[in-house]
Design an enzyme around this catalytic site. Structure first.
Site, PDB file in Angstrom:
ATOM      1  N   SER A 139       0.836  -1.202   0.000  1.00  0.00           N
ATOM      2  CA  SER A 139       0.000   0.000   0.000  1.00  0.00           C
ATOM      3  C   SER A 139       0.869   1.249   0.000  1.00  0.00           C
ATOM      4  CB  SER A 139      -0.894   0.013   1.243  1.00  0.00           C
ATOM      5  OG  SER A 139      -1.567   1.252   1.383  1.00  0.00           O
ATOM      6  N   TYR A 152      -3.318   0.824  10.415  1.00  0.00           N
ATOM      7  CA  TYR A 152      -3.206   0.066   9.165  1.00  0.00           C
ATOM      8  C   TYR A 152      -1.835   0.243   8.521  1.00  0.00           C
ATOM      9  CZ  TYR A 152      -4.104  -0.977   4.187  1.00  0.00           C
ATOM     10  OH  TYR A 152      -4.038  -1.453   2.905  1.00  0.00           O
TER      11      TYR A 152
END
Length: 234
Positions: A139, A152
């Site tokens: 990500s 996250y």
């Protein structure tokens, strides 16, 4: 890495980025095996693929990881690529919750520990192949956190660190390639809670991955993630 004639396992392959990758690689002449927790969603995804297979299972659960890995090795021994795409994320503010540690534990288990274990289960099989790959969907959050996703980013940073170590471990064993994909905000159900409608289409992630496989480009920045990489890479 060859881009056709592979047998590719994709976790979280019933929707979003995983399904987009499945469609792209399927259209390029690869056999696809998708995995997900929900059988109905898997069956719906199969209708969009040609000659694909679905294996239901929650890879955040150890028993399911072992079962799915054994299924692959016993019933699909030709599998030579695994794409670790399944993930978990919670959107919240640290000053509005009392259980951030619980959310973080779920994210870390799904996004990091489970990937390590599942990859570990399949690597002895993959190293026997003439050409194989492990592809971790990371990500843009590797490069910085966001207050709405406070824990996250740390899980993806951990995955990034593991992926680098895995790549270094197998860099002299040229039949196993290790890729990492860095999507930015993508328009999927997964990201709807954090404004995913403003993100790129998941097909863009799939297209970038395909081009990277063609070029043996092991880091795969997508969209806004490209700002963090040298110009000669992107």
């Amino acid at each position: 890495m060859k881009t056709t004639g592979n047998t590719i396992f994709i976790s979280g392959g019933s929707a979003g980025i995983g399904l987009a990758i499945a469609k792209k690689l399927n259209a390029e002449g690869n056999k696809i095996i998708i995995n997900g927790r929900n059988e109905e969603r898997l069956q719906n995804a199969l209708q969009q693929l040609n000659n694909a297979v679905a294996i239901q299972g929650d890879l955040s659960v150890e028993a399911d990881r072992v079962r799915v890995a054994e299924n692959l090795k016993n019933n699909h021994p030709e599998v030579n690529v695994i794409i670790n795409n399944a993930g978990a994320a919670f959107a919240y503010l640290l000053n509005e919750t009392q259980n951030a540690h619980e959310k973080a534990a779920i994210e870390m288990n799904t996004n990091y520990f489970s990937v390590i274990h599942f990859t570990e289960l399949l690597l002895p099989h993959l190293v026997q192949k003439k050409e194989a790959a492990v592809i971790n969907i990371s990500s843009i959050a590797v490069f910085g956190s966001h207050k709405m996703l406070p824990t996250y980013g740390a899980t993806k940073a951990a995955l990034h660190s593991y992926t680098l170590a895995l790549r270094q471990t197998y860099e002299e064993q040229h039949n196993v390639q290790i890729y990492e994909v860095y999507p930015p905000l993508v328009n999927t159900d997964f990201s709807a809670e954090i404004g995913g409608a403003n993100g790129i289409p998941p097909s863009e992630v799939a297209d970038e991955l395909f081009l990277a496989l063609e070029k043996n480009q092991f880091d795969v920045p997508v969209g806004d993630s490209k700002q963090f990489f040298a110009k000669d890479l992107v």
